[in-house]
Scaffold this motif. Structure first.
Motif, PDB file in Angstrom:
ATOM      1  N   TYR A 178     -23.742 -50.059  -3.543  1.00 31.92           N
ATOM      2  CA  TYR A 178     -24.673 -49.763  -2.202  1.00 31.92           C
ATOM      3  C   TYR A 178     -25.906 -51.390  -2.401  1.00 31.92           C
ATOM      4  CZ  TYR A 178     -27.686 -49.274   2.427  1.00 31.92           C
ATOM      5  OH  TYR A 178     -27.840 -50.177   3.248  1.00 31.92           O
ATOM      6  N   SER A 179     -26.940 -50.737  -3.734  1.00 32.31           N
ATOM      7  CA  SER A 179     -28.238 -51.208  -3.927  1.00 32.31           C
ATOM      8  C   SER A 179     -28.415 -53.154  -4.077  1.00 32.31           C
ATOM      9  CB  SER A 179     -29.671 -50.444  -5.062  1.00 32.31           C
ATOM     10  OG  SER A 179     -29.654 -49.174  -4.443  1.00 32.31           O
ATOM     11  N   ALA A 180     -27.621 -52.887  -4.956  1.00 32.55           N
ATOM     12  CA  ALA A 180     -27.058 -54.082  -5.471  1.00 32.55           C
ATOM     13  C   ALA A 180     -26.498 -55.393  -4.827  1.00 32.55           C
ATOM     14  CB  ALA A 180     -25.930 -54.217  -6.793  1.00 32.55           C
ATOM     15  N   ILE A 181     -25.930 -54.955  -3.992  1.00 32.46           N
ATOM     16  CA  ILE A 181     -25.077 -55.352  -2.500  1.00 32.46           C
ATOM     17  C   ILE A 181     -26.400 -56.037  -1.604  1.00 32.46           C
ATOM     18  CG2 ILE A 181     -23.444 -55.672  -0.646  1.00 32.46           C
ATOM     19  CD1 ILE A 181     -21.744 -56.125  -3.190  1.00 32.46           C
ATOM     20  N   HIS A 182     -26.986 -54.727  -1.300  1.00 28.42           N
ATOM     21  CA  HIS A 182     -28.130 -54.609  -0.256  1.00 28.42           C
ATOM     22  C   HIS A 182     -29.169 -55.684  -0.673  1.00 28.42           C
ATOM     23  CE1 HIS A 182     -30.090 -54.028   3.994  1.00 28.42           C
ATOM     24  NE2 HIS A 182     -31.190 -54.158   3.120  1.00 28.42           N
ATOM     25  N   LEU A 183     -29.733 -55.626  -2.375  1.00 27.75           N
ATOM     26  CA  LEU A 183     -30.245 -56.925  -2.215  1.00 27.75           C
ATOM     27  C   LEU A 183     -30.632 -57.843  -2.356  1.00 27.75           C
ATOM     28  CD1 LEU A 183     -32.395 -54.801  -5.683  1.00 27.75           C
ATOM     29  CD2 LEU A 183     -33.382 -55.788  -2.919  1.00 27.75           C
ATOM     30  N   LEU A 184     -29.008 -57.913  -2.918  1.00 28.58           N
ATOM     31  CA  LEU A 184     -28.388 -59.550  -2.799  1.00 28.58           C
ATOM     32  C   LEU A 184     -27.825 -60.268  -2.107  1.00 28.58           C
ATOM     33  CD1 LEU A 184     -26.812 -59.138  -6.650  1.00 28.58           C
ATOM     34  CD2 LEU A 184     -28.737 -59.924  -6.030  1.00 28.58           C
ATOM     35  N   TYR A 185     -27.476 -59.635  -0.995  1.00 25.64           N
ATOM     36  CA  TYR A 185     -26.652 -59.731   0.181  1.00 25.64           C
ATOM     37  C   TYR A 185     -26.993 -59.264   1.488  1.00 25.64           C
ATOM     38  CZ  TYR A 185     -23.689 -61.790  -3.677  1.00 25.64           C
ATOM     39  OH  TYR A 185     -23.031 -62.705  -4.243  1.00 25.64           O
ATOM     40  N   GLY A 186     -27.937 -58.784   1.438  1.00 20.94           N
ATOM     41  CA  GLY A 186     -28.473 -57.991   2.540  1.00 20.94           C
ATOM     42  C   GLY A 186     -27.359 -57.574   3.468  1.00 20.94           C
ATOM     43  N   SER A 187     -27.810 -56.809   4.565  1.00 23.94           N
ATOM     44  CA  SER A 187     -27.328 -55.839   5.970  1.00 23.94           C
ATOM     45  C   SER A 187     -26.401 -56.180   6.209  1.00 23.94           C
ATOM     46  CB  SER A 187     -28.396 -55.035   7.235  1.00 23.94           C
ATOM     47  OG  SER A 187     -28.231 -56.165   7.684  1.00 23.94           O
ATOM     48  N   LYS A 188     -25.924 -57.240   5.956  1.00 26.26           N
ATOM     49  CA  LYS A 188     -24.339 -58.094   6.806  1.00 26.26           C
ATOM     50  C   LYS A 188     -23.205 -57.595   6.030  1.00 26.26           C
ATOM     51  CE  LYS A 188     -21.748 -62.283   7.854  1.00 26.26           C
ATOM     52  NZ  LYS A 188     -21.738 -63.385   7.165  1.00 26.26           N
ATOM     53  N   SER A 204     -17.173 -52.184   3.762  1.00 22.86           N
ATOM     54  CA  SER A 204     -17.101 -51.329   2.639  1.00 22.86           C
ATOM     55  C   SER A 204     -17.536 -52.480   0.749  1.00 22.86           C
ATOM     56  CB  SER A 204     -15.834 -51.133   2.907  1.00 22.86           C
ATOM     57  OG  SER A 204     -14.359 -52.838   2.508  1.00 22.86           O
ATOM     58  N   MET A 205     -18.340 -53.457   0.979  1.00 22.04           N
ATOM     59  CA  MET A 205     -18.290 -54.049  -0.141  1.00 22.04           C
ATOM     60  C   MET A 205     -18.792 -52.849  -1.199  1.00 22.04           C
ATOM     61  SD  MET A 205     -20.000 -57.295  -0.912  1.00 22.04           S
ATOM     62  CE  MET A 205     -19.151 -59.145   0.140  1.00 22.04           C
ATOM     63  N   PRO A 206     -20.286 -52.218  -0.687  1.00 23.94           N
ATOM     64  CA  PRO A 206     -20.101 -51.469  -2.270  1.00 23.94           C
ATOM     65  C   PRO A 206     -19.139 -50.251  -2.619  1.00 23.94           C
ATOM     66  CG  PRO A 206     -21.819 -51.751  -0.122  1.00 23.94           C
ATOM     67  CD  PRO A 206     -20.874 -52.260   0.491  1.00 23.94           C
ATOM     68  N   VAL A 207     -18.243 -49.980  -1.916  1.00 28.46           N
ATOM     69  CA  VAL A 207     -16.766 -49.127  -2.311  1.00 28.46           C
ATOM     70  C   VAL A 207     -16.246 -49.975  -3.020  1.00 28.46           C
ATOM     71  CG1 VAL A 207     -15.387 -48.101  -1.544  1.00 28.46           C
ATOM     72  CG2 VAL A 207     -17.549 -47.610  -0.664  1.00 28.46           C
ATOM     73  N   VAL A 208     -16.180 -51.421  -2.577  1.00 27.35           N
ATOM     74  CA  VAL A 208     -15.264 -52.420  -3.031  1.00 27.35           C
ATOM     75  C   VAL A 208     -15.931 -52.602  -5.286  1.00 27.35           C
ATOM     76  CG1 VAL A 208     -14.264 -54.017  -3.535  1.00 27.35           C
ATOM     77  CG2 VAL A 208     -13.948 -53.365  -1.469  1.00 27.35           C
ATOM     78  N   LEU A 209     -17.553 -52.533  -4.634  1.00 27.42           N
ATOM     79  CA  LEU A 209     -17.743 -52.875  -6.322  1.00 27.42           C
ATOM     80  C   LEU A 209     -18.118 -51.729  -7.720  1.00 27.42           C
ATOM     81  CD1 LEU A 209     -19.805 -54.529  -8.242  1.00 27.42           C
ATOM     82  CD2 LEU A 209     -21.868 -53.853  -5.935  1.00 27.42           C
TER      83      LEU A 209
END
Length: 185
Positions: free
Chosen positions: A77-87, A92-97
């Motif tokens: 979740y943190s990686a996706i949020h930092l790199l790609y933002g809240s959008k 479900s992208m953090p779950v996929v990661l």
């Protein structure tokens, strides 16, 4: 595959590109060095050393891959949020990661075992392997298609885990036969 929306495909592509950086930066150099070492050892008939090298490199990549599988989900979740933002972090992208973190372990095992196979197999053995990979690929596509309605894009990652493990099993079978023929464990 019409099983996924364009947003789902975009999500998968982003996660795949992000996670594959780890595979390329960490595992690919190990696989390349391993394949060269295997080729050199096998061409000079040093099967015992090739066996030891395969065992050592397999332990190395499985250990590193296990770290990714153990800690990746907690930081997805943190990686996706930092790199790609809240959008994207609100999807479900953090779950996929998170699932992709497990796939890295499977890819690592497959990569080093395939490096050994490519260094040691005869052209005839490689043709046989290619024929065996056809049903593995069919199973991968079937598994992804069956799971897609239930799990969405995560089905692709799970199916790819199965695909990598089956490919690694084929490579380990080849290695086992080669070493057994030489009287090695």
């Amino acid at each position: 595959l019409r099983l996924f929306s364009s947003d789902a495909w975009a999500m998968f592509a982003i996660v795949q590109n992000l996670a594959s950086l780890a595979a390329r930066l960490v595992f690919l150099p190990i696989e390349d060095m391993g394949q060269l070492a295997f080729s050199k050892l096998l061409s000079s008939n040093q099967l015992r050393s090739a066996n030891s090298t395969l065992c050592l490199l397999t332990k190395l990549v499985v250990t590193v891959g296990s770290l990714a599988a153990a800690f990746g989900p907690a930081y997805s979740y943190s990686a996706i949020h930092l790199l790609y933002g809240s959008k994207w972090s609100s999807t479900s992208m953090p779950v996929v990661l998170s699932w992709y973190s497990l796939l890295l372990l499977c890819m690592a095992l497959n990569g080093i075992t395939e490096a050994f196979t490519h260094a040691s197999a005869t052209p005839s053995q490689m043709r046989t392997r290619g024929a065996l990979l056809l049903p593995v690929t069919a199973l991968y596509l079937s598994f992804a298609s069956l799971l897609a309605p239930l799990l969405g894009v995560q089905a692709l990652v799970m199916a790819n885990c199965l695909n990598m493990l089956l490919r690694a099993a084929l490579s380990l079978r080849h290695a086992s036969a080669l070493f057994a023929a030489a009287g090695l464990p």
